[in-house]
Structures are given as structure tokens and as C-alpha cells.
Motif scaffolding. Structure first.
Motif, PDB file in Angstrom:
ATOM      1  N   VAL A  80     -10.175  23.376   3.179  1.00 58.25           N
ATOM      2  CA  VAL A  80     -11.397  23.083   3.923  1.00 58.25           C
ATOM      3  C   VAL A  80     -11.234  21.729   4.614  1.00 58.25           C
ATOM      4  CG1 VAL A  80     -13.865  22.691   3.729  1.00 58.25           C
ATOM      5  CG2 VAL A  80     -12.772  24.395   2.296  1.00 58.25           C
ATOM      6  N   ASP A  81     -11.377  21.698   5.920  1.00 60.13           N
ATOM      7  CA  ASP A  81     -11.183  20.440   6.635  1.00 60.13           C
ATOM      8  C   ASP A  81     -12.490  19.651   6.687  1.00 60.13           C
ATOM      9  OD1 ASP A  81     -12.738  21.500   8.620  1.00 60.13           O
ATOM     10  OD2 ASP A  81     -11.158  21.651  10.120  1.00 60.13           O
ATOM     11  N   GLU A  82     -12.441  18.526   7.403  1.00 64.29           N
ATOM     12  CA  GLU A  82     -13.615  17.648   7.404  1.00 64.29           C
ATOM     13  C   GLU A  82     -14.837  18.310   8.020  1.00 64.29           C
ATOM     14  OE1 GLU A  82     -13.445  14.731  10.910  1.00 64.29           O
ATOM     15  OE2 GLU A  82     -11.361  15.043  10.375  1.00 64.29           O
ATOM     16  N   VAL A 137      -1.192   7.096   0.021  1.00 63.27           N
ATOM     17  CA  VAL A 137      -2.300   7.513  -0.825  1.00 63.27           C
ATOM     18  C   VAL A 137      -2.115   8.975  -1.210  1.00 63.27           C
ATOM     19  CG1 VAL A 137      -4.769   7.879  -0.880  1.00 63.27           C
ATOM     20  CG2 VAL A 137      -3.860   5.847   0.193  1.00 63.27           C
ATOM     21  N   ASN A 138      -2.213   9.228  -2.491  1.00 61.69           N
ATOM     22  CA  ASN A 138      -2.075  10.582  -3.004  1.00 61.69           C
ATOM     23  C   ASN A 138      -3.378  11.342  -2.760  1.00 61.69           C
ATOM     24  OD1 ASN A 138      -1.689  12.827  -4.683  1.00 61.69           O
ATOM     25  ND2 ASN A 138      -2.410  11.672  -6.477  1.00 61.69           N
ATOM     26  N   ASP A 139      -3.292  12.469  -2.094  1.00 64.20           N
ATOM     27  CA  ASP A 139      -4.505  13.221  -1.763  1.00 64.20           C
ATOM     28  C   ASP A 139      -4.406  14.640  -2.320  1.00 64.20           C
ATOM     29  OD1 ASP A 139      -6.989  13.628  -0.692  1.00 64.20           O
ATOM     30  OD2 ASP A 139      -6.229  14.233   1.273  1.00 64.20           O
ATOM     31  N   PRO A 140      -4.786  14.809  -3.580  1.00 65.50           N
ATOM     32  CA  PRO A 140      -4.552  16.102  -4.246  1.00 65.50           C
ATOM     33  C   PRO A 140      -5.573  17.169  -3.871  1.00 65.50           C
ATOM     34  CG  PRO A 140      -5.638  14.602  -5.754  1.00 65.50           C
ATOM     35  CD  PRO A 140      -5.490  13.874  -4.457  1.00 65.50           C
ATOM     36  N   ARG A 141      -5.556  17.614  -2.627  1.00 64.76           N
ATOM     37  CA  ARG A 141      -6.510  18.646  -2.223  1.00 64.76           C
ATOM     38  C   ARG A 141      -6.088  20.006  -2.769  1.00 64.76           C
ATOM     39  NH1 ARG A 141      -9.980  17.880   1.940  1.00 64.76           N
ATOM     40  NH2 ARG A 141     -10.727  19.876   1.169  1.00 64.76           N
ATOM     41  N   ARG A 142      -7.074  20.818  -3.062  1.00 66.74           N
ATOM     42  CA  ARG A 142      -6.761  22.159  -3.569  1.00 66.74           C
ATOM     43  C   ARG A 142      -7.151  23.241  -2.590  1.00 66.74           C
ATOM     44  NH1 ARG A 142      -7.113  22.496 -10.000  1.00 66.74           N
ATOM     45  NH2 ARG A 142      -6.099  20.491 -10.372  1.00 66.74           N
ATOM     46  N   SER A 143      -8.096  22.958  -1.695  1.00 60.85           N
ATOM     47  CA  SER A 143      -8.497  23.984  -0.736  1.00 60.85           C
ATOM     48  C   SER A 143      -8.105  23.503   0.655  1.00 60.85           C
ATOM     49  CB  SER A 143     -10.004  24.228  -0.804  1.00 60.85           C
ATOM     50  OG  SER A 143     -10.688  23.135  -0.233  1.00 60.85           O
ATOM     51  N   SER A 169       0.836  -1.201   0.000  1.00 62.66           N
ATOM     52  CA  SER A 169       0.000   0.000   0.000  1.00 62.66           C
ATOM     53  C   SER A 169       0.872   1.253   0.000  1.00 62.66           C
ATOM     54  CB  SER A 169      -0.918   0.000   1.210  1.00 62.66           C
ATOM     55  OG  SER A 169      -0.163  -0.043   2.381  1.00 62.66           O
TER      56      SER A 169
END
Lengths: 331, 337
Positions: free
Chosen positions: B81-83, B73-79, B70
């Protein structure tokens, strides 16, 4: 799914059942065409003595399907499937059901993350949600009646991928994403590879229980548009459905009724239970969006990938079924 | 659907692992050729290992086996803003805009700010007042500026239904008041979260009832703090009542508009019905932090003694009410403190 299982030498036989021909090359899977309510399944189960049924046929969006057909497929199909699985003297020991996080609904009263046991707050207004909830109730009854079975229910968040057509993937492909003005809900996605891997995971390891399946993290709807390079198409907060109607009829956007509350309040599900069983996601929610966006970019540049496997499949069919092939010589 | 290559490698790794770890068990998995497996549309049978050996279904899992396959994990966030829907960027813009109002209009003064912990979760509990309450932003702004840590304001879920307002509120650190949300914030993430146990009963009371605390809900906030194992820190606010006093409520209109209440305020009379909804009177706001209340109970339980919960809630309410009276006794002017 079948491809993933074919790679496992411990699986002796795979039998596919569906209304359409499989769209991917399958080497060892035998495929049977059936009607959408699985009425034939009982006989198949008895004839083949299978021990696992993976039920992936549930409709999880209501685009282009009448409520009667939806009911037939989801509820009656599941009913027949469970009846076949639980028939006297059955060989089946495991049932895996692919459900959807639509069963949680979306409302302003929702927690930020739904756990598997969290109840639903939103009233059940759409026929899709009603049918999915009914299906899960059938499965619950089945578990109560047949405690010796390994039953897994996977609730998938919105699935993204090039091989699957959902209202959201269609909107993303057209780069026009409906939204409700004044709302920017947080949503979750799961990549289709992770869907297959999750189904494979619970099937292979025989893990019973209800599991949420969604990529890590939530992201605002506007960010989905920005990652995918799509434009937001704002609909009025009051009665967005009727405003969207002409655009839906023109085929510019898809906006099924179950999307409306989602686009106001969003939805998040807690996936820790599945992760604790040893499952590792390959994509986060945002990663799923990006992967689809890149695939769409490629498709725009070079056009659709022509299916190249037809020829091999035909040959394979020939080897498997033709009486001209001398059995037992090669493999 | 999925590419074959990675799956094949996964499978072989798993089998190697089985063979290595379980010895005879591994062999068991391999001799399965006489078992039939199949399914609808697809499926399988790694068959019967569990039935034959009588084990629970889980030992087959790669428990405690490091997952070599494993990749991160690529997490391409742009903003940002959290959960919870909070955006630090928008929050800082809001603080920049609100700063002058906080300093020059309300001239907010704190007492006992050091009682709020610099790390770890704590449940801040305050009195709630003013038709459109001015206390929540003042408390959140003050703590975030002084302590440099975020405060999540728990509010009635009604907010989320309102276009624009609901989204802005959420981006600026507002969270719907749900027990699961509070538990996650306080216990799992060790954040500060601010609740108003009076709920809408606080801000909807008319000016004649000012500084009379309403019922503290059903004591849910005590239960959350017990379950999360965090202290409750009561906060008394004086001044918010006078910043937007309610003359009377229009219940019929509220019902039509589906609002919890529809106030007619002194601000409406002074500035007109539109401006009056956003323009506060420049009442001096004083905030006093009380000593943290801790509970001597095991955290993490599903339920707590209802009588204990109600007692603690009533105890906190009484202390807050006494503090309010003390502060009002010491106050010489509504406008200058």
C-alpha cells in the motif's frame, strides 16, 4: 533528552523539572520537583539564569485524565512557562515546545500529507485537540511579543517506544489493536529515539520554526497489526466509542476519543522541513512499529528489565550533594 | 531514554566538524564554560555561538556535510500500500475482475490513446456521468492495461467516509481530490491523475440533461495543472450516461443519509433497488482523447490570474462539449456504437 544533552561537553548545566522523579540515570542533571502547572518556573529561571527551556510536558493523549487536569497541564502549564521565559530581564533565549500532530485533526477532507502551514479541516471536538491548539496559539502570541527568541515547535506523530506509554503502545503490548470496521487508515509513527534526537537537534542548533516530526512513509492500520503480531479488534463504524466502552473498562483496549477520527481517516505529515535542517531519522514509520514489536517480544520472553541504575544514582547523588564530599578534589 | 554511546559519538563528530570547518568558530564553541544552560525537565545550552557572532541560526547546521552517522533507514513494510492508499496487488485483482466487463459488457473503444504520455505527469480531465459513474473505472482500466502505468482517480472526499467502499476505492487507486494531493501526484511524482471537474454535478444530473456538461467547478483543475507544469488532457466519454440513467433524485433521503445525491435510476426499475445499484446497462462506451492543452505560464506559483484560469477552463469545457456532440452525431446506436 537530558541524557543526550549530558553527552555534550558544551552544555554546562542541565536542570530537570517535572512532577515525577526521572526514570533514567542522569549524571549531571539536577532535578527539581514541581507541580504540574510549572508555577515555580519563574523563580527557577531567575535563580539559575538558564538560556533554553525545552517544554516536553504536554499531554498528547487523554487516557485517564480529566479535562480539567488536561487543561491545567497543557494550557496553564504552557502559559506559566512562557510567562517565565518572557519575564522582564530574562536570561532565556530559546524555547522548544513538544506538540503533537493531533493539532491537524483527521477528517475525510484532509490532504494526504499535512505541511506545517496546512490548515486543519476537522472541527475541534476533543478537549485534547482543543488544549493543544490553544497551546500553539499561546506560543504564536509569544513569538509575536518576543521576536528575539528562538522558538521551535515540534509536532510529533504518534510516538512508539518501550519507554513511553501511549494508548497505541499499550494496545500493541496487549496485542489487541482496536480498529473501526470497514476502515483501514494510513498512519504515521515516530520512534522515541527520534523524538529525543529531534528535540536535541533543534535545541542544539537553535533552529526556530514549526516542524512536523514523523518517520518516513505511511502504513495501513492493518499492517501495523501484522508487523506487531497484534489482532485487530473491529468496532462498529457507528458509535464505536460506546461499543468499546466495556472493553475499555475491562482494560482490554485503550481507545481515547481523539483516536476515533484517526482510525477512520488516518493522518500523514510532511516532514521535509525538518529534514532540510539536517536531521536524519533512524526509523521509518514501519520501522518504529517493528522496533517496538521486537522489544515487546523480548519483554515477553525475559520479563521486564529491572532498573539496575538505582544504586549508581544514589552514589551520584551522594557525590553531588553530600557535604561530606570534599569539593574540588576530584572533578 | 536513549543510549549514551551513539550520542557521544555524534557529538564528538560534530565538534570535530566544527573545528575543521570554521576554525576560530570551533574554538568559540569550546570556550563556553562560563555560560549557564538549563531547562525544564531537561535541556541545554550549546549557547550563544549565534548571538556572539551575529550569524543567523542556521550556519551551525551540518549543511552540506555528508551525514556519516545515518545508516540507511530500515523500512520493514509488509504490504504494497503506497502513501495514497493504493495497492498494486489489489489494483491488479480489480483489473482482472473488471476486465471481462470492460471488454464484453461495455466493449470500450479508445481513440487517440497515443496522446497520453508514457512518462511524466499529466492531468486527465473527463466528463462524468451515470448515477454511479461507469466512466472512471473504464478510463483507469484502459490506460493501465494499454500504457502499463498507474492512473490515480481523484474523487470527492465524500468517499472516504463510507466504510469498506472508501477503503476499497483508495486501495484501487482513488485519491481524495485535494489541491495538495494533485500537486504532489503531478509535479513531485509525475503520475497520471484523472479528475472530473464537474464533480458530483455530473453524475447527479438526470437523463434529460445527458451529455450537457455542467459547470467545471471553479477551474481549480487548470490552476493545479499550471502550478504543476503539466498538460491537461481532455477525455470525452460517450456511453456512461446510458449505462445507468437517472430518472429522478430523492433529495430528502439524500439529506437523511448524508449523501451528495440519492438517484433513482432506470436500472432500479429494471433490476430492483439493490441490484440496480450495481448492474449497468450494456451501453457501448467510446472514449476519445483530445489534444493535450499546455499553458504558457511559470509553474510553481501560489496563485494564477483568475480570469486566465476561468478562460482556460471554459475553453477546455467547450472543446469537450463539441467533441461529445461530434461523437453523438457519429453514433448510430446506444448499444452498438
Amino acid at each position: 533528552m537530558a541524557q543526550a544533552l549530558e553527552a555534550d561537553p558544551n552544555v554546562e548545566m542541565i536542570l530537570g523539572l517535572g512532577t515525577d522523579e526521572p526514570k533514567v540515570p542522569l549524571e549531571r542533571t539536577e532535578f527539581v520537583r514541581a507541580d504540574q502547572t510549572y508555577s515555580i518556573l519563574n523563580r527557577i529561571v531567575r535563580a539559575t539564569q538558564v538560556d533554553t527551556i525545552v517544554h516536553t510536558f504536554l499531554k498528547t493523549n487523554s487516557v485517564g485524565i480529566s479535562s480539567r487536569v488536561l487543561h491545567e497541564i497543557n494550557v496553564i502549564g504552557t502559559l506559566n512557562l512562557l510567562a517565565a521565559a518572557g519575564a522582564p530581564g530574562t536570561s532565556v533565549r530559546q524555547v522548544v515546545v513538544k506538540s503533537s500532530t493531533h493539532v491537524y485533526g483527521a477528517s475525510e477532507k484532509d490532504p494526504t500529507w499535512f505541511r506545517e502551514e496546512t490548515g486543519r479541516n476537522a472541527p475541534v471536538r476533543t478537549r485534547l485537540e482543543r488544549s493543544l491548539i490553544e497551546v500553539e496559539a499561546l506560543v504564536r502570541d509569544f513569538i509575536m511579543d518576543n521576536p528575539q527568541f528562538v522558538v521551535s515547535v515540534l509536532r510529533f506523530a504518534h510516538v512508539l517506544g518501550t519507554d513511553i506509554e501511549t494508548p497505541i503502545t499499550a494496545d500493541l503490548r496487549r496485542r489487541l489493536l482496536p480498529c473501526i470496521a470497514g476502515f483501514d487508515p494510513l498512519v504515521q509513527f515516530v520512534e522515541e529515539d527520534d523524538v529525543v534526537r529531534a528535540l536535541e537537534h533543534v535545541t542544539r542548533h537553535r533552529i526556530p520554526g514549526i516542524f512536523n516530526v514523523a518517520g518516513a512513509g505511511k502504513l495501513p492500520w492493518s499492517e501495523v497489526a501484522s508487523i506487531a503480531g497484534a489482532f485487530l479488534f473491529p468496532l462498529p463504524p457507528i458509535n464505536p466509542r460506546s461499543f468499546a466502552r466495556p472493553f475499555r473498562l475491562l482494560g482490554l483496549i485503550q481507545f481515547p476519543v481523539e483516536m476515533e477520527s484517526l482510525l477512520r481517516f488516518g493522518r500523514g505529515v510532511d516532514t521535509s522541513r525538518l529534514i532540510e535542517t539536517g536531521f536524519a531519522y533512524r526509523y521509518s514509520s514501519a520501522g518504529a512499529v517493528e522496533s517496538l514489536a521486537q522489544a515487546n517480544n523480548l519483554r515477553r520472553a525475559v520479563g521486564d528489565n529491572q532498573p539496575t541504575y538505582r544504586y549508581e544514582q544514589d552514589v551520584e547523588q551522594f557525590f553531588q550533594h553530600s557535604p561530606a564530599v570534599v569539593r574540588g578534589v576530584d572533578g | 531514554m536513549t543510549s549514551d554511546a551513539p550520542d557521544t559519538s555524534r557529538t564528538s563528530q560534530r565538534n570535530l566538524r566544527n573545528a575543521g570547518n570554521t576554525g576560530p568558530g570551533g574554538a568559540e564553541v569550546i570556550h563556553q564554560s562560563n555560560i549557564k544552560g538549563s531547562s525544564s525537565r531537561s535541556s541545554s545550552a550549546s549557547a550563544s555561538a549565534e548571538a556572539r557572532s551575529g550569524r543567523t541560526p542556521s550556519p551551525n547546521l551540518p549543511v552540506a556535510v555528508p551525514r556519516v552517522d545515518s545508516p540507511p533507514v530500515n523500512d520493514p513494510r509488509r504490504s504494497d500500500v503506497d502513501e495514497w492508499g493504493r495497492s498494486e496487488h489489489l489494483r491488479s485483482v480489480a483489473r482482472r475482475l473488471y476486465g471481462p466487463l470492460y471488454r464484453r459488457w461495455f466493449r470500450v473503444e479508445w481513440e487517440g490513446l497515443e496522446k497520453i504520455p508514457k512518462t511524466g505527469g499529466a492531468l486527465l480531465v473527463a466528463n462524468h456521468a451515470g448515477a454511479i459513474p461507469s466512466d472512471a473505472p473504464a478510463i483507469m482500466h484502459g490506460i493501465e492495461e494499454e500504457l502499463g502505468r498507474p492512473v490515480y482517480g481523484m474523487a470527492d472526499y465524500f468517499f472516504r467516509k463510507v466504510p469498506v467502499v472508501g477503503t476499497l476505492w483508495s486501495r484501487a487507486g482513488g485519491v481524495a481530490a485535494h489541491p495538495d494531493n494533485a500537486y504532489r501526484l503531478l509535479h513531485d511524482q509525475g503520475q497520471l491523475s484523472l479528475v472530473f471537474p464537474e464533480g458530483t454535478k455530473g453524475p447527479s444530473k438526470s437523463y434529460a440533461d445527458r451529455y450537457r456538461l455542467r459547470r467545471f467547478g471553479r477551474g481549480g483543475f487548470v490552476e493545479i495543472a499550471m502550478r504543476s507544469g503539466v498538460p491537461v488532457i481532455p477525455i470525452a466519454v460517450v456511453g456512461a450516461e446510458e449505462s445507468m440513467p437517472i430518472l429522478f433524485r430523492m433529495n430528502g433521503l439524500a439529506k437523511v443519509l448524508k449523501l451528495p445525491y440519492f438517484p433513482v435510476t432506470a436500472n432500479d426499475l429494471a433490476f430492483g433497488p439493490l441490484l440496480g445499484k450495481v448492474a449497468y446497462f450494456p451501453a457501448k462506451i467510446k472514449i476519445r482523447v483530445l489534444d493535450p492543452v499546455t499553458f504558457d505560464v511559470d509553474p510553481g506559483l501560489e496563485r494564477y490570474s483568475k480570469s486566465r484560469v476561468m478562460d482556460e477552463a471554459e475553453h477546455i469545457r467547450a472543446k469537450l462539449q463539441d467533441t461529445l456532440h461530434d461523437m453523438l452525431r457519429e453514433r448510430r446506436s446506444v448499444w452498438f456504437g
